[in-house]
Design an enzyme around this catalytic site. Sequence first.
Site, PDB file in Angstrom:
ATOM      1  N   CYS A 119       0.792  -1.231   0.000  1.00 14.52           N
ATOM      2  CA  CYS A 119       0.000   0.000   0.000  1.00 14.52           C
ATOM      3  C   CYS A 119       0.823   1.279   0.000  1.00 14.52           C
ATOM      4  CB  CYS A 119      -1.027  -0.046   1.127  1.00 14.52           C
ATOM      5  SG  CYS A 119      -2.360  -1.222   0.721  1.00 14.52           S
ATOM      6  N   SER A 466      -5.228  11.895  -2.621  1.00 16.52           N
ATOM      7  CA  SER A 466      -5.223  10.453  -2.832  1.00 16.52           C
ATOM      8  C   SER A 466      -5.085  10.176  -4.319  1.00 16.52           C
ATOM      9  CB  SER A 466      -6.539   9.869  -2.324  1.00 16.52           C
ATOM     10  OG  SER A 466      -6.766   8.592  -2.881  1.00 16.52           O
TER      11      SER A 466
END
Length: 553
Positions: A119, A466
Site C-alpha cells: 500500500c 489520494s
Amino acid sequence: MKSDLIKKGIERLPHRALLYATGIPRTEMDKPFIGVATSFTDIIPGHTAMHDMERFIEKGIHTAGGYPFFFGIPGICDGIAMGHKGMHYSLPSRELIADMVETIAEAHQFDGLVLLTNCDKITPGMLMAAARVNVPSIIVTAGPMLAGHMKGRRLSLVNDTFEAVGKYKKGLISDSEIEELEVCACPGPGSCQGMYTANTMACVTEALGMSLPGCATSLAVSSKKRRIAFHSGQRAVELINKNITPEKIMTEKAFENAVMVDMALGGSTNTVLHIPAIANEAGIGISLETFDRLSRKTPHIANMLPGGTDYLEDLEYAGGIPAVLKRLRTMLHNTLTVSGEKIYDIADKAQVIDPVVIRHLNKAYHKEGGIAVLRGNLAPEGAVVKQTAVSDKMLRFKGRARVFNSEEDAMKSILSGRIKSGDVVVIRYEGPRGGPGMREMLSSTASIAGMGLSESVALITDGRFSGGTRGPCIGHISPEAMEGGPLAIVKDGDIISIDIPKRKIEVLLSRKEMKDRFKGLKPVKPKINKGWLARYAAFATSASTGAVLRNSE
C-alpha cells in the site's frame, strides 16, 4: 558474504549460539541469510493475504539455497486513516518504514532482502530502504483487489464509497443503497481497485525494475501471485550470487522509465513525492521538471480509475505492465531488472491482449501523460495536478477563493452546501510541516465530486491528494503556507486563475498587494507540538523535493 560478519570466526561464537537458538540447522549456516520484511497486518485489506505469500517466498528462498529470516514492518491504511487525525501519520510513516528496514538489515547483516509490501507509503518506504542499504533486494507487491459488484455493476472503493458521501448529502442515494455499497465495494484482500497510489507505486516498482514482470497487476487472490512470490524468493538468492544490487538497477534511466510508465497510466500524484524520495536515497536527482518533461512527451494510453473507467483487473487481463512496456518500447531506456532481463527483453516477449485497455500510442486518450506541474505566483516552487482526470471544461478556470486553514473546516462547508459553482476551495497549512504530515484531501475532493461540483469547483492545497482524486484538484503547492508561501496570504474572494495547458496557477493580485500582505503575515503555531509528528515537522522538506527529511536543521 555480508552475513559472515555475524557467523564466522571464534569471536562470533556467542552470535552463533543465538542463531542456533532460533532453530537454524548447522547445514544452513553457510547459506546466504535473507531478510524478508513483511508488512502483513489485519487492518489493511491490501496486506491481509500476505501470510500466504510469505510461505511462497520462503519456499523460493529455500529452493534456491538461501535461508530466510522474517521480520515485521507496520503499515497504515490510507483509506481508514482518511479525513481525521490519523492521516497526519501516513506520509511520515514512509520515513519510519525506510528507517526500520535499514535498522534490521544492518543490525543483522543480511546478505539480501525480499520486501513484501502493497500500500501507499509502505512500498516507497521499502524502496527507499533498498536503495539506502544497497544489498541485493527484490520487491513483492501483494496485488490489487477484485472489483466489487452490486446489482450488475462493478464497484471501486473511491468512486463508490468516498464519493457516495457527497451523493448522500445531496439526496442522490438512499440509506439502503449506502448500506449495500459499504459491504460490496471491497470484496476481499488486495489494494484498492483503481490506479490509486498503492497500485500506481506497484506499477512504478515493476517499471523501475525492482519487481518481477507481471508482479504489479497480478491479483492478490490469484495463484499467479503465489508463483511470483515463489520466484521472487528464488531470485533473491540469485541476485546475491551475482552481486546485483539496487544501485545497478535503480539508475537515472530506470527512474525515467518508471516516470514514463506512470504518465502513460495516469497514475497518482503521490508519485511526485515518492519517486524523488526513492531516487534521493539512490543518489539521483529527480525533479518536478523531470515529471513535466516526460509527461509532455508520454501519451496517456490507459483509461484507469479514478479518471477513467478501467480497473486494475482489466489492466492485468490486458497484459499488465509488460504490455505497457511494449507500447512504450521506443521511448524507454533498456535498463536492467531484478529478473535478469532488460526492459526491451520484457517488452518484446509481452502481448497486448486488449488494445482498448492499453491503447496504441497513436490512439492515446491524451497526447500528454497523467501529471502536469504548474507554477506561478501562488506556487513559485511548483504544484501538481493529475491532468488526465480533469475534464476539458476545467483545464482553464478562474474562481473565487474560499479559504480554510484545515481540511476539517473545508469539509464542513462542502457538506453543508456552502461551496458554490465558481468557487476555488483553498486548504492551507496542510503541507509536510504545516499539517504536519501533508494529509491527503480525498474526503474533500470525493465529496465535491459526489455533489456534482467537479466541473464547476476547483480545489487547491499545500497538502496532497489520494490517487483516487479526480477533477481540477491541485496539490503540493510549494512553498507551503507554514513556510510563508504565497498560499498563506490568500483571502476569501481573491480570484485564482488556473491554466493547466500553460502550466500556470496564479492569484490575481498585484505585486504591491502581495508584498503588503506578506508584511502583515503573522507566524502560525504548529498544530501538533509533541511526539513523532512534531519531530517530523521540524525536519520535513518541501513537497517539491519529495518531502524527505533533512539530516539536520
